[in-house]
Design an enzyme around this catalytic site. Structure first.
Site, PDB file in Angstrom:
ATOM      1  N   ARG A   2      47.397  21.745 107.708  1.00 57.20           N
ATOM      2  CA  ARG A   2      46.203  22.043 108.114  1.00 57.20           C
ATOM      3  C   ARG A   2      46.136  22.735 109.237  1.00 57.20           C
ATOM      4  O   ARG A   2      45.106  23.758 109.788  1.00 57.20           O
ATOM      5  CB  ARG A   2      45.210  20.790 108.114  1.00 57.20           C
ATOM      6  CG  ARG A   2      43.832  21.143 108.653  1.00 57.20           C
ATOM      7  CD  ARG A   2      42.852  20.236 107.986  1.00 57.20           C
ATOM      8  NE  ARG A   2      43.219  18.643 108.602  1.00 57.20           N
ATOM      9  CZ  ARG A   2      43.157  18.142 109.922  1.00 57.20           C
ATOM     10  NH1 ARG A   2      42.535  19.175 110.697  1.00 57.20           N
ATOM     11  NH2 ARG A   2      43.628  17.062 110.161  1.00 57.20           N
TER      12      ARG A   2
ATOM     13  N   TYR B 145      25.593  38.591 100.453  1.00 56.73           N
ATOM     14  CA  TYR B 145      26.135  37.800  99.180  1.00 56.73           C
ATOM     15  C   TYR B 145      24.978  36.976  99.225  1.00 56.73           C
ATOM     16  O   TYR B 145      25.009  36.006 100.500  1.00 56.73           O
ATOM     17  CB  TYR B 145      27.682  37.399  99.457  1.00 56.73           C
ATOM     18  CG  TYR B 145      28.035  36.691  98.379  1.00 56.73           C
ATOM     19  CD1 TYR B 145      27.957  36.823  97.133  1.00 56.73           C
ATOM     20  CD2 TYR B 145      28.489  35.231  98.752  1.00 56.73           C
ATOM     21  CE1 TYR B 145      28.271  35.892  96.300  1.00 56.73           C
ATOM     22  CE2 TYR B 145      28.970  34.441  97.793  1.00 56.73           C
ATOM     23  CZ  TYR B 145      28.932  34.751  96.393  1.00 56.73           C
ATOM     24  OH  TYR B 145      29.300  33.724  95.556  1.00 56.73           O
TER      25      TYR B 145
ATOM     26  N   ASP C  82      31.241  41.072 107.184  1.00 57.39           N
ATOM     27  CA  ASP C  82      31.897  40.895 106.104  1.00 57.39           C
ATOM     28  C   ASP C  82      32.475  41.773 105.389  1.00 57.39           C
ATOM     29  O   ASP C  82      31.594  42.826 104.845  1.00 57.39           O
ATOM     30  CB  ASP C  82      30.815  39.894 104.923  1.00 57.39           C
ATOM     31  CG  ASP C  82      31.464  39.499 103.855  1.00 57.39           C
ATOM     32  OD1 ASP C  82      32.379  40.129 103.151  1.00 57.39           O
ATOM     33  OD2 ASP C  82      30.948  38.527 103.301  1.00 57.39           O
TER      34      ASP C  82
ATOM     35  N   LYS D 170      38.689  38.739  96.555  1.00 54.37           N
ATOM     36  CA  LYS D 170      38.255  39.784  95.548  1.00 54.37           C
ATOM     37  C   LYS D 170      39.599  40.542  95.935  1.00 54.37           C
ATOM     38  O   LYS D 170      40.470  40.481  95.433  1.00 54.37           O
ATOM     39  CB  LYS D 170      37.125  40.418  96.605  1.00 54.37           C
ATOM     40  CG  LYS D 170      36.061  39.396  96.634  1.00 54.37           C
ATOM     41  CD  LYS D 170      35.620  38.684  95.316  1.00 54.37           C
ATOM     42  CE  LYS D 170      34.463  37.793  95.851  1.00 54.37           C
ATOM     43  NZ  LYS D 170      34.369  36.662  94.822  1.00 54.37           N
TER      44      LYS D 170
HETATM   45  N1  LCS Z   1      31.269  37.511 100.878  1.00 53.51           N
HETATM   46  C1  LCS Z   1      31.070  38.364  99.797  1.00 53.51           C
HETATM   47  C2  LCS Z   1      30.758  39.806  99.960  1.00 53.51           C
HETATM   48  C3  LCS Z   1      31.158  38.063  98.426  1.00 53.51           C
HETATM   49  O1  LCS Z   1      31.108  38.985  97.427  1.00 53.51           O
HETATM   50  C4  LCS Z   1      31.529  36.857  97.971  1.00 53.51           C
HETATM   51  C5  LCS Z   1      31.615  36.066  96.874  1.00 53.51           C
HETATM   52  C6  LCS Z   1      31.774  35.868  99.214  1.00 53.51           C
HETATM   53  C7  LCS Z   1      31.448  36.246 100.567  1.00 53.51           C
HETATM   54  C8  LCS Z   1      32.107  34.490  99.245  1.00 53.51           C
HETATM   55  O2  LCS Z   1      33.435  34.331  98.837  1.00 53.51           O
HETATM   56  P1  LCS Z   1      34.198  33.249  97.824  1.00 53.51           P
HETATM   57  O3  LCS Z   1      33.781  31.805  98.667  1.00 53.51           O
HETATM   58  O4  LCS Z   1      33.753  33.272  96.622  1.00 53.51           O
HETATM   59  O5  LCS Z   1      35.688  33.453  98.087  1.00 53.51           O
HETATM   60  N2  LCS Z   1      31.155  37.088  95.793  1.00 53.51           N
HETATM   61  C9  LCS Z   1      31.068  36.819  94.681  1.00 53.51           C
HETATM   62  C10 LCS Z   1      30.256  37.758  93.598  1.00 53.51           C
HETATM   63  O6  LCS Z   1      29.847  38.776  94.082  1.00 53.51           O
HETATM   64  N3  LCS Z   1      30.159  37.116  92.511  1.00 53.51           N
HETATM   65  O7  LCS Z   1      30.803  35.832  92.567  1.00 53.51           O
HETATM   66  C11 LCS Z   1      31.414  35.530  93.850  1.00 53.51           C
END
Ligand code: LCS
Length: 393
Positions: free
Chosen positions: A58, A111, A183, A208
């Site tokens: 961790r 998001y 972000d 992503k």
């Molecule tokens: N920031 C952005 C710009 C994102 O598109 C997402 C997830 C996150 C943060 C969060 O990330 P995660 O915890 O899922 O790794 N975006 C998603 C979307 O557009 N559709 O499903 C998840």
């Protein structure tokens, strides 16, 4: 090897700084929760910081640190902090910069969950937030209060593809001593480097483009300064939103092909955008590589490519959108983005469904908005898929 003066692709493959005693060509998975000390004295030195030996996963693990070093180098940052997910990275940043009574300014089309968690969980700590269109600098200036402690940007925004002038917002914020976090999920460091544009912190959902194969959920924070690095690393450790070594290995492996994946996906995206723009059933298309994008010039200046994300509005709104999604064959009807496969989704009923009708309207998310994350398939097949689905609309 030292990759500091090497090109982006060489960094993708060789950065991280890990040297394996046995000569392993890739950083191995140290699938262990804990590390043994050579002696009581060595254990004491690891805890005091006199030795950089590993203690407990961790807190740090060679496979994870290799990934953290790599992404930090790609973003031109001081250090990286890997997290269990993109949302863990978002929340670590919120927790790090916002204490009771603080105020956050952010984009009204970030998001969905980045906004939803701020508006549902943080008010109980007396943390307030204002969501505006950060592509309009006047709105940014007007939203700042004496107690504003963080400006949280997403550019291009999700899913409206609005582009915020990162350099200009940082200038406004820094004049008032306010840090800025970006972000950078939609771009990855290949297309945009927010720290070079003035931001203090950058974060990613590595789920992503960075991993790029739709088989991992992961996050990363990169800071410009040591001070922010130490503060945010301590939050990750104490909250326990750390990454797992296997997750780090998979992400590091996917990252190696980031540039060639994005090169191909954005070539496809431009062609799909051009195809949709001339289609009679399509009302509008938002893609930074189209001259019709309201911030086309800014995108060209701030990003080194137009990316693989686009959105468009179908004439006929909700029912047209649903019909299209029920009829695509090659594109997968799925949330998420940034993988090698093309995904299609409908924000009004999916990612942004928790927002009120008014908030959706303010954020520019109409009922007919469809979002595409373009993959690396053959362009002829992608266009054919759009064509046969649009015929049914
Ligand atoms: N920031 C952005 C710009 C994102 O598109 C997402 C997830 C996150 C943060 C969060 O990330 P995660 O915890 O899922 O790794 N975006 C998603 C979307 O557009 N559709 O499903 C998840």
């Amino acid at each position: 090897m030292d990759t500091k003066n090497k090109g982006f692709n060489s960094k993708l493959i060789h950065a991280g700084g890990f040297h394996d005693r046995l000569g392993s060509a890739v950083t191995p998975i140290y699938q262990t929760s804990t590390f043994s000390f050579e002696s009581a004295e060595h254990g004491a030195q690891c805890f005091s910081g006199e030795s950089d030996g590993y203690i407990y996963t961790r807190l740090g693990n060679p496979t994870i640190i290799d990934l953290e070093n790599t992404v930090a180098e790609l973003e031109n940052g001081f250090g990286g902090i890997a997290t269990s997910s993109g949302m863990a990275a978002v929340n670590a940043v919120y927790l790090g910069f916002l204490s009771a009574g603080a105020h956050l300014v952010s984009h009204n089309a970030v998001y969905g969950p980045s906004r939803a968690v701020m508006e549902s969980l943080y008010p109980k700590f007396n943390i307030k937030s204002t969501y505006i269109d950060t592509t309009d600098l006047e709105q940014v200036k007007n939203a700042i209060r004496p107690e504003t402690r963080l400006i949280f940007l997403e550019s291009p925004a999700n899913p409206t593809i609005g582009i915020t002038d990162i350099h200009a917002v940082c200038k406004i914020a820094h004049e008032k001593g306010i840090p800025v976090c970006v972000d950078n999920t939609f771009c990855s460091p290949y297309l945009q480097k927010p720290l070079d544009l003035g931001a203090d912190v950058v974060l990613h959902s590595m789920t992503k483009f960075i991993n790029g194969h739709a088989d991992i959920v992961a996050g990363m924070i990169v800071t410009k300064t040591k001070e922010h690095y130490k503060m945010l690393r301590s939050i990750m450790i104490n909250v326990g939103c750390n990454m797992d070594p296997h997750q780090a290995f998979m992400t590091r492996r996917g990252l190696k092909t980031l540039a060639i994946r994005i090169d191909r996906a954005q070539q496809n995206a431009l062609k799909v955008a051009e195809y949709l723009e001339q289609h009679p059933k399509v009302e509008w298309v938002k893609y930074p590589g189209l001259k019709s994008h309201p911030q086309y010039e800014l995108a060209k200046k701030q990003m080194s490519g137009s990316g693989a994300m686009l959105s468009f509005g179908l004439k006929g709104g909700l029912s047209a959108g649903k019909t299209m999604m029920n009829n695509v064959k090659l594109a997968l009807l799925a949330v998420s983005l940034g993988g090698i496969e093309t995904l299609i989704q409908h924000p009004a009923s999916m990612t942004h469904s928790k927002l009120t009708k008014e908030a959706k309207e303010k954020a520019g998310i109409s009922d007919g908005l469809v979002r595409l994350s373009i993959g690396i398939e053959d362009i002829e097949d992608l266009i054919e898929d759009m064509e046969q689905a649009l015929v049914k609309v």
